[in-house]
Enzyme design. Structure first.
Site, mmCIF file in Angstrom:
data_model
loop_
_atom_site.group_PDB
_atom_site.id
_atom_site.type_symbol
_atom_site.label_atom_id
_atom_site.label_comp_id
_atom_site.label_asym_id
_atom_site.label_seq_id
_atom_site.Cartn_x
_atom_site.Cartn_y
_atom_site.Cartn_z
ATOM 1 N N CYS A 2 0.857 -1.188 0.000
ATOM 2 C CA CYS A 2 0.000 0.000 0.000
ATOM 3 C C CYS A 2 0.894 1.240 0.000
ATOM 4 C CB CYS A 2 -0.859 -0.032 1.250
ATOM 5 S SG CYS A 2 -1.713 -1.586 1.395
ATOM 6 N N ARG A 27 1.285 2.195 -5.844
ATOM 7 C CA ARG A 27 1.576 1.161 -4.848
ATOM 8 C C ARG A 27 0.341 0.354 -4.493
ATOM 9 N NH1 ARG A 27 6.375 1.751 -2.047
ATOM 10 N NH2 ARG A 27 5.477 0.572 -0.328
ATOM 11 N N TRP A 75 -3.668 -1.774 -1.460
ATOM 12 C CA TRP A 75 -3.619 -2.980 -2.283
ATOM 13 C C TRP A 75 -4.082 -4.086 -1.341
ATOM 14 C CZ3 TRP A 75 -1.062 -7.744 -2.249
ATOM 15 C CH2 TRP A 75 -1.179 -8.477 -3.437
ATOM 16 N N ASN A 101 1.180 -0.167 6.142
ATOM 17 C CA ASN A 101 1.637 -0.810 4.906
ATOM 18 C C ASN A 101 2.411 -2.047 5.335
ATOM 19 O OD1 ASN A 101 2.690 -1.539 2.420
ATOM 20 N ND2 ASN A 101 4.419 -0.136 2.589
ATOM 21 N N GLY A 102 1.971 -3.218 4.863
ATOM 22 C CA GLY A 102 2.677 -4.462 5.215
ATOM 23 C C GLY A 102 1.662 -5.555 5.511
ATOM 24 N N GLU A 479 9.539 -11.952 -20.981
ATOM 25 C CA GLU A 479 9.232 -10.554 -20.654
ATOM 26 C C GLU A 479 8.117 -10.037 -21.551
ATOM 27 O OE1 GLU A 479 9.774 -8.350 -18.425
ATOM 28 O OE2 GLU A 479 8.876 -6.698 -19.562
ATOM 29 N N LYS A 483 4.395 -8.800 -20.096
ATOM 30 C CA LYS A 483 3.747 -7.507 -20.341
ATOM 31 C C LYS A 483 2.386 -7.682 -20.996
ATOM 32 C CE LYS A 483 6.640 -4.636 -18.665
ATOM 33 N NZ LYS A 483 7.382 -5.706 -17.953
ATOM 34 N N GLU A 486 0.141 -8.794 -18.174
ATOM 35 C CA GLU A 486 0.004 -7.757 -17.143
ATOM 36 C C GLU A 486 -0.879 -6.595 -17.615
ATOM 37 O OE1 GLU A 486 3.768 -5.768 -16.254
ATOM 38 O OE2 GLU A 486 3.159 -5.699 -14.161
ATOM 39 N N HIS A 502 6.924 -32.038 -28.322
ATOM 40 C CA HIS A 502 6.734 -32.924 -27.165
ATOM 41 C C HIS A 502 5.339 -32.805 -26.566
ATOM 42 C CE1 HIS A 502 10.928 -34.090 -27.266
ATOM 43 N NE2 HIS A 502 11.250 -32.819 -27.438
ATOM 44 N N LYS A 600 2.902 -1.528 -7.895
ATOM 45 C CA LYS A 600 4.261 -1.335 -8.414
ATOM 46 C C LYS A 600 5.313 -2.057 -7.578
ATOM 47 C CE LYS A 600 7.437 0.390 -11.041
ATOM 48 N NZ LYS A 600 7.561 -0.146 -12.423
HETATM 49 C C1 AGP Z 1 6.852 -6.042 -14.185
HETATM 50 O O1 AGP Z 1 6.201 -5.319 -15.227
HETATM 51 C C2 AGP Z 1 5.984 -6.183 -12.963
HETATM 52 N N1 AGP Z 1 5.429 -4.953 -12.551
HETATM 53 C C3 AGP Z 1 6.616 -6.970 -11.837
HETATM 54 O O2 AGP Z 1 6.856 -8.280 -12.320
HETATM 55 C C4 AGP Z 1 7.961 -6.430 -11.263
HETATM 56 O O3 AGP Z 1 8.998 -6.565 -12.228
HETATM 57 C C5 AGP Z 1 8.311 -7.279 -10.035
HETATM 58 O O4 AGP Z 1 7.311 -7.073 -9.065
HETATM 59 C C6 AGP Z 1 9.675 -6.944 -9.428
HETATM 60 O O5 AGP Z 1 9.677 -5.616 -8.953
HETATM 61 P P1 AGP Z 1 11.094 -5.000 -8.500
HETATM 62 O O6 AGP Z 1 11.963 -4.957 -9.722
HETATM 63 O O7 AGP Z 1 10.751 -3.632 -7.965
HETATM 64 O O8 AGP Z 1 11.663 -5.898 -7.434
#
Ligand code: AGP
Length: 605
Positions: A2, A27, A75, A101-102, A479, A483, A486, A502, A600
């Site tokens: 959060c 966040r 979050w 937060n946590g 990657e 994306k 995501e 296979h 994030k």
């Molecule tokens: C990537 O687009 C994502 N938002 C997510 O996988 C991110 O890379 C991952 O949470 C790691 O975050 P960090 O690099 O801040 O540790």
């Protein structure tokens, strides 16, 4: 994950609190709430589900003359997205108001104990348990109470509390989760990270675990187990100027467009571009140590970046390189090796699994190295050595430009280690020259996006995708698939092209398109013959191919990428593939900057 924000001014704190939340919204954006209090104890509490803008609208309709306050953008971890579960939470007697937060891992046990003491709960959250625990354990003053309460918490937390009976005081403490603060002569800010403060202050300080900060009428004191401590100011990096979208529809597109510059910014001060030599003192120091192999720990996009680096360390430096997902590393058997460099990569520098993994390695006296973007972040402070990616502020959830920054520094590390082993200086110079050329090629990619929008129109109609790769392109495919998932919420999975026979071929049909990465210097002819097998089953192929490697009978659609040397090939599909995911997301009316269910920075395990 959060975002929490607190503020102590002489009046009008509510708009500042909502502004802070807006800057922290990446966040977590499930819901948001704000609590304010006047000098004489009059309180204001407002909550709204979903975006901070919903809260801002509700706040707009209310009186705002409150001296200080606390705010939170959520979050969801415990309990659904409802107003009742939205912070700030409060004690049964409505005296203590708290944001957190946590995650409190033992909250269920504590809740049961409090219910036996006749406390009634209105929410499903762990945070409400802390608010009621403060009330239940209150004695003498809030600092004493907080010290006792936090001893009962199985962390991680960053939490701020206001006692309605003492409106001049705002108290914060943390363990595991980040907490930044800034104090001026007439205002104090507390925040989960520096982004929320970047347009208000030019210096800040970071609280350490177990410290308690007491803000009272713009004066602050920090205590650690009762002893008052002083904290050095840290300069706000100019990279954290508040991000603006400028000409782009989304922050994500703005950040993708910064990628070509990030590629070179990550190397500034670490390479002499005139002489094409490596000048990084950190890497020179590393080369003086007896390091035989590399082990990497990361998550998400940062993890996939490392997979590519593992090829570079083998091919350029003849160093074994193992890549581990941080959440698994935490609970795996750790076999410490004093000749291994343990590298922790994280854009935010706050990812909980990465942070906790550093502790495991340090406890065994092994060498730790950080590669993070956020200056002064927890992972950077914990490791022995490290380098910043200097990608500038990367606000929104999809990590893009920073991935390029990570790869750029990783390649530099591989060249540095290689130059100490058998890599010829002329090879180092050639690759440095190619990196500079790559930045120009990436800028050209950004100018030619018309075809991507056309491809997006067609492929936004599918629900499932195979991303096919070979050899060095594993991370690139993963990657690209990450994306797409995501940003568009469509399903995608990756598989090695030659493995199709296979089992994956069983899934292949025209409605399950294959995105085939077929790039020069990476087994391009074998890949072409593998794709022939796919085409024989009449499926749809989107061909990501190096310019000039045309196999028109093998694809339905094509996205061409510039030719580079083998080492730099993993970079070349990134920009068009990220933009393709953005365009499909827009077509499907998704929120590109705030994908559902995500945040994030994953600051909880
Ligand atoms: C990537 O687009 C994502 N938002 C997510 O996988 C991110 O890379 C991952 O949470 C790691 O975050 P960090 O690099 O801040 O540790």
């Amino acid at each position: 994950m959060c975002g929490i924000f607190a503020y102590n001014w002489n009046e009008n704190s509510i708009p500042f609190l909502v502004e802070g939340l807006t800057n922290l919204e990446y966040r977590g954006y499930d819901s948001a709430g704000v609590f304010g209090i006047t000098k004489n104890g009059k309180i204001f509490l407002e909550k709204a589900t979903w975006k901070v803008s919903n809260l801002a609208w509700k706040v707009e309709l209310n009186d705002k003359n409150y001296k200080s306050g606390i705010a939170h953008t959520r979050w969801a971890t415990h309990g659904g997205v409802t107003e009742l579960n939205t912070h700030p939470h409060f004690s049964t007697n409505e005296r203590f108001f708290i944001v957190h937060n946590g995650i409190i891992e033992n909250y269920a046990y504590l809740k049961e104990e409090l219910i036996k003491k006749w406390h009634k709960f209105y929410s499903e959250t762990d945070t409400e348990v802390v608010a009621k625990l403060v009330e239940y354990m209150f004695e003498k003053d809030l600092i004493t109470t907080i010290s006792k309460v936090t001893k009962k918490l199985v962390w991680a937390y960053a939490l701020w509390i206001i006692d309605v009976e003492n409106p001049d005081v705002l108290i914060g403490t943390k363990f595991g989760s980040p907490m930044i603060m800034w104090v001026a002569d007439d205002a104090c800010f507390l925040s989960s990270d520096i982004n929320a403060l970047s347009n208000h202050c030019h210096e800040f300080f970071t609280l350490e675990d177990n410290e308690i900060v007491v803000l009272e009428n713009w004066k602050h004191k920090i205590f650690n187990l009762w002893k008052e401590v002083n904290r050095e100011w840290e300069e706000m990096s100019q990279e954290f100027a508040t991000a603006e979208k400028w000409k782009f529809e989304t922050f994500t597109e703005k950040e993708i467009n910064e990628a070509p510059d990030v590629l070179l910014n990550a190397l500034k001060g670490r390479i002499n571009f005139e002489e094409k030599t490596i000048t990084s003192e950190t890497l020179t120091e590393l080369n003086e140590l007896d390091i035989e192999q590399i082990e990497i720990v990361a998550s998400g996009s940062s993890y996939f970046a490392w997979v590519t680096a593992s090829y570079w360390f083998k091919e350029l430096a003849w160093m074994p390189c193992d890549v581990r997902i941080s959440s698994e590393f935490l609970y795996d058997t750790f076999l410490p090796n004093k000749k291994t460099l343990y590298v922790f990569i994280s854009q935010s520098g706050e990812t909980a699994d990465v942070r906790e993994s550093v502790k495991i390695v340090k406890e065994k006296g092994c060498l730790t190295f950080w590669l993070v973007n956020v200056v002064g972040s927890t992972v950077a402070k914990m490791c022995d050595f490290g380098l910043y990616t200097h990608s500038g502020i990367e606000i929104w959830v999809a990590s893009t430009k920073n991935v390029i920054g990570q790869l750029s520094v990783l390649l530099l590390m591989a060249l540095s280690f290689g130059s100490k082993r058998n890599l010829q200086i002329k090879e180092v110079r050639k690759i440095i020259w190619e990196i500079e050329e790559l930045s120009s090629l990436m800028k050209i990619q950004l100018e030619n996006t018309k075809n991507i929008r056309k491809v997006a129109e067609k492929y936004s109609k599918y629900n499932d995708f195979f991303f096919l790769w070979r050899n060095l392109l594993f991370w690139t495919a993963e990657e690209c698939a990450l994306k797409l998932k995501e940003l568009t919420y469509l399903h995608a999975e990756c598989y090695a092209t030659w493995e199709l026979k296979h089992w994956p071929l069983a899934l292949v049909w025209p409605g399950f398109p294959c995105v085939a990465l077929n790039l020069k210097w990476v087994l391009e002819y074998k890949t072409a013959s593998n794709i022939k097998e796919v085409r024989a089953r009449n499926t749809t192929v989107l061909w990501i191919i190096t310019k000039g490697l045309d196999n028109s009978e093998l694809y339905d659609d094509i996205i061409e990428v510039p030719e580079t040397s083998r080492i730099l090939v993993p970079f070349t599909p990134m920009i068009p593939m990220w933009l393709l995911s953005v365009e499909i997301a827009k077509i499907l009316w998704k929120d590109v900057d705030k994908p559902q269910n995500l945040a994030k920075s994953v600051t909880v395990e």
